[in-house]
Design a protein around this motif. Structure first.
Motif, PDB file in Angstrom:
ATOM      1  N   ASP A 111      16.109  89.005  26.895  1.00 20.28           N
ATOM      2  CA  ASP A 111      14.903  89.764  27.586  1.00 20.28           C
ATOM      3  C   ASP A 111      14.186  89.621  28.469  1.00 20.28           C
ATOM      4  N   VAL A 112      13.865  88.278  28.615  1.00 16.60           N
ATOM      5  CA  VAL A 112      12.589  87.190  29.371  1.00 16.60           C
ATOM      6  C   VAL A 112      13.226  85.972  29.134  1.00 16.60           C
ATOM      7  N   LEU A 113      13.419  85.393  30.296  1.00 12.70           N
ATOM      8  CA  LEU A 113      13.656  83.788  30.193  1.00 12.70           C
ATOM      9  C   LEU A 113      12.839  83.144  31.025  1.00 12.70           C
ATOM     10  N   ILE A 114      12.831  81.913  30.756  1.00 18.51           N
ATOM     11  CA  ILE A 114      11.830  80.707  30.343  1.00 18.51           C
ATOM     12  C   ILE A 114      12.399  79.232  30.641  1.00 18.51           C
ATOM     13  N   GLY A 115      11.962  78.728  31.883  1.00 23.85           N
ATOM     14  CA  GLY A 115      12.857  77.465  32.222  1.00 23.85           C
ATOM     15  C   GLY A 115      11.549  76.356  33.090  1.00 23.85           C
ATOM     16  N   HIS A 116      11.957  74.743  32.624  1.00 22.20           N
ATOM     17  CA  HIS A 116      11.578  74.133  33.272  1.00 22.20           C
ATOM     18  C   HIS A 116      11.986  74.116  34.835  1.00 22.20           C
ATOM     19  N   PHE A 117      10.898  74.236  35.555  1.00 18.97           N
ATOM     20  CA  PHE A 117      10.639  74.141  36.617  1.00 18.97           C
ATOM     21  C   PHE A 117      12.297  73.403  37.598  1.00 18.97           C
ATOM     22  N   PHE A 118      12.636  72.523  37.237  1.00 19.45           N
ATOM     23  CA  PHE A 118      13.446  72.008  37.773  1.00 19.45           C
ATOM     24  C   PHE A 118      14.762  72.527  37.090  1.00 19.45           C
ATOM     25  N   MET A 119      14.431  73.587  36.515  1.00 22.44           N
ATOM     26  CA  MET A 119      16.152  74.220  36.457  1.00 22.44           C
ATOM     27  C   MET A 119      16.719  75.656  37.059  1.00 22.44           C
ATOM     28  N   HIS A 120      17.500  75.183  37.706  1.00 23.26           N
ATOM     29  CA  HIS A 120      17.632  76.205  38.322  1.00 23.26           C
ATOM     30  C   HIS A 120      18.810  76.463  37.864  1.00 23.26           C
ATOM     31  N   PRO A 121      20.039  75.917  37.405  1.00 23.79           N
ATOM     32  CA  PRO A 121      20.143  77.273  36.992  1.00 23.79           C
ATOM     33  C   PRO A 121      20.135  78.765  35.845  1.00 23.79           C
ATOM     34  N   LEU A 122      18.800  78.127  35.152  1.00 18.21           N
ATOM     35  CA  LEU A 122      19.146  79.364  34.754  1.00 18.21           C
ATOM     36  C   LEU A 122      17.784  80.508  35.832  1.00 18.21           C
ATOM     37  N   GLN A 123      17.427  79.754  36.296  1.00 17.77           N
ATOM     38  CA  GLN A 123      16.367  80.731  37.670  1.00 17.77           C
ATOM     39  C   GLN A 123      18.304  82.039  37.728  1.00 17.77           C
ATOM     40  N   ILE A 124      18.239  80.811  38.483  1.00 15.20           N
ATOM     41  CA  ILE A 124      19.546  81.836  39.358  1.00 15.20           C
ATOM     42  C   ILE A 124      20.348  82.534  38.746  1.00 15.20           C
ATOM     43  N   ALA A 125      20.497  82.599  37.098  1.00 13.28           N
ATOM     44  CA  ALA A 125      21.586  83.296  35.837  1.00 13.28           C
ATOM     45  C   ALA A 125      20.176  84.695  36.342  1.00 13.28           C
ATOM     46  N   ALA A 126      18.627  84.379  35.395  1.00 11.87           N
ATOM     47  CA  ALA A 126      18.010  85.569  35.380  1.00 11.87           C
ATOM     48  C   ALA A 126      18.267  86.318  36.490  1.00 11.87           C
ATOM     49  N   GLU A 127      18.059  85.757  37.903  1.00 16.08           N
ATOM     50  CA  GLU A 127      18.029  86.982  39.177  1.00 16.08           C
ATOM     51  C   GLU A 127      19.263  87.091  39.364  1.00 16.08           C
ATOM     52  N   ARG A 128      20.158  87.045  38.899  1.00 20.37           N
ATOM     53  CA  ARG A 128      21.809  87.608  38.597  1.00 20.37           C
ATOM     54  C   ARG A 128      21.244  88.478  37.960  1.00 20.37           C
ATOM     55  N   ALA A 129      21.403  88.970  37.075  1.00 21.04           N
ATOM     56  CA  ALA A 129      20.601  89.279  35.933  1.00 21.04           C
ATOM     57  C   ALA A 129      19.741  90.876  35.987  1.00 21.04           C
ATOM     58  N   GLY A 130      18.747  90.116  36.861  1.00 20.35           N
ATOM     59  CA  GLY A 130      17.826  90.957  37.260  1.00 20.35           C
ATOM     60  C   GLY A 130      16.850  91.183  35.789  1.00 20.35           C
ATOM     61  N   LYS A 131      17.212  89.739  35.062  1.00 23.72           N
ATOM     62  CA  LYS A 131      15.957  89.766  33.765  1.00 23.72           C
ATOM     63  C   LYS A 131      15.185  89.371  34.716  1.00 23.72           C
ATOM     64  N   PRO A 132      13.878  89.223  34.175  1.00 23.62           N
ATOM     65  CA  PRO A 132      11.908  88.598  34.223  1.00 23.62           C
ATOM     66  C   PRO A 132      12.214  87.103  34.238  1.00 23.62           C
ATOM     67  N   TYR A 133      12.116  86.134  34.777  1.00 24.60           N
ATOM     68  CA  TYR A 133      12.044  84.610  34.720  1.00 24.60           C
ATOM     69  C   TYR A 133      10.562  84.153  35.330  1.00 24.60           C
ATOM     70  N   VAL A 134      10.355  83.213  34.095  1.00 27.63           N
ATOM     71  CA  VAL A 134       8.778  82.405  34.261  1.00 27.63           C
ATOM     72  C   VAL A 134       9.212  81.162  34.171  1.00 27.63           C
TER      73      VAL A 134
END
Length: 431
Positions: A111-134
């Protein structure tokens, strides 16, 4: 909530995310943390206290011989942007696609994604799916502000700082922008406009895992950036305990100086021997007892005696309180662990971010003038150690800062912020 988390790096990049994962799980969430460790497979043995699901991926990224070559190459580079690009190219890029695939699976189940600030793979995947990212940021050196010089130098005026940050932004995007944009193209997404504010920071919530004793929020930071405090946790089984030989050394004389380059300590015999000679000679010149952390000092010809004890590892938050000062590389975790223990620091920085931490400790009056690994000599390091040990005011300031930090709970504050923003109450308010 189902919360997916992902991190990459050394122990200092992984431990804060582990601490946050445990806190979120204890708060009633279902947490899955995916770890990629650059230099160790130790997290294969990790067992969560609260039942966090932990997956270890492509770890270690580097073999010991590769770690040494990359470390020596990296700290020899003077340009911080070239240095950062080189580290990512050698330590991140080889496993980027594997982490991106794992990130997309994590997004699908969370439901929510949280990533290390270098973790752009997770940030991109969350943005593409329209899910909240921390985003979890472990240093305030990368957050632009007109009230702060990007290199931590004295105040030059807001206009001057804005211009310097714009230059920093330009150079950073030029050096690193191709990493996230390659993955964005794969998903048919437009390129990221800015690494610092569009990738490393989240518009929903950015948790700055730094004690407010070390970092104050700036008036012009974007509203989503929240200083939650040091993301610390109790001793992990994989970190070990204080061994008998170390306990006996502590009991045998005056409190020692602890010396460690953390994940930047070379593992090959030649590089490790050079680092050990530097630290050993500095301790002798400073006239102090010392504990020197090294993977295999005896194999490099260094034998413990009454003045110096060589150890392969020790849990920092257990050993630091027994020491007079800490010589370290200036990693975010080690910096805050030494400060939490109430001990002044002598930083020997290997990369730009570590120079930032050394500068901050000096600014606060609890650290010596930082040295650079590529140029420091044993004599220069010994002078810094002697100056710190001869300063009662520095010891007093470090003790006072530790007392203030002990009243903080960074994990509890981070959990509160996540639940407030994305939990049932926060979700209904947003709706």
């Amino acid at each position: 909530m189902k919360i997916g988390m992902q991190t990459w790096g050394s122990h200092g990049d992984i431990r804060p995310l582990l601490a946050l994962a445990e806190g979120l799980q204890a708060a009633g969430n279902e947490v899955h943390l995916v770890i990629t460790c650059v230099d160790s497979a130790v997290y294969e043995e990790f067992v969560s206290v609260h039942g966090v699901r932990v997956s270890v991926l492509a770890s270690p990224v580097l073999l010991p011989v590769q770690q040494e070559r990359i470390a020596e190459f990296a700290y020899g580079i003077r340009n911080p942007f070239t240095q950062m690009a080189s580290i990512l190219g050698l330590c991140f890029a080889p496993v980027e696609d594997i982490m991106f695939a794992a990130a997309q699976r994590l997004v699908a189940e969370s439901d929510v994604l949280i990533g290390h600030f270098f973790m752009h793979p997770l940030q991109i995947a969350a943005e593409r799916a329209g899910k909240p990212y921390v985003s979890v940021v472990l240093s305030h050196s990368t957050i632009p502000s007109a009230f702060k010089h990007p290199a931590g130098l004295p105040f030059l005026g807001k206009t001057g700082h804005r211009l310097l940050w714009e230059l920093t932004r330009l150079l950073l995007n030029r050096a690193l922008g191709h990493y996230p944009n390659r993955l964005r193209r794969q998903l048919g997404m437009p390129p990221a406009k800015d690494i610092m504010t569009g990738v490393w920071l989240s518009e929903s919530l950015t948790l700055l895992g730094v004690s407010p004793q070390l970092c104050q929020a700036q008036p012009d930071w974007q509203a989503s950036v929240r200083v939650c405090g040091f993301l610390d946790m109790p001793n992990l089984d994989i970190e070990g305990v204080i061994p008998a030989a170390l306990r006996a050394f502590l009991d045998a004389g005056e409190a020692p100086v602890y010396m460690s380059f953390g994940s930047w300590m070379p593992r090959d015999p030649g590089g490790q021997a050079r680092a050990l000679r530097l630290l050993t000679e500095a301790a002798h010149r400073a006239g102090c007892r010392a504990i020197i952390q090294s993977h295999s000092a005896q194999d490099c010809g260094f034998v413990s005696d009454q003045q110096i004890l060589y150890i392969p590892t020790a849990p920092h938050h257990l050993i630091f309180p027994h020491c007079r000062a800490v010589v370290h590389h200036g990693g975010a975790g080690t910096t805050q662990s030494a400060t939490l223990a109430g001990k002044p620091s002598i930083v020997v920085a290997h990369i730009g971010e570590q120079e930032h931490w050394g500068g901050e400790l000096r600014r606060l009056g609890i650290g010596a003038k930082p040295a650079r690994r590529r140029s420091v000599t044993a004599a220069a390091l010994a002078r810094r150690i002697a100056d710190v040990l001869a300063s009662p005011s520095m010891a007093a300031k470090a003790g006072a800062m530790a007392a203030a930090m002990k009243n903080e709970d960074g994990v509890a504050e981070a959990v509160r912020l996540v639940m407030e923003r994305f939990g049932p109450a926060g979700s209904s308010q947003a709706a």
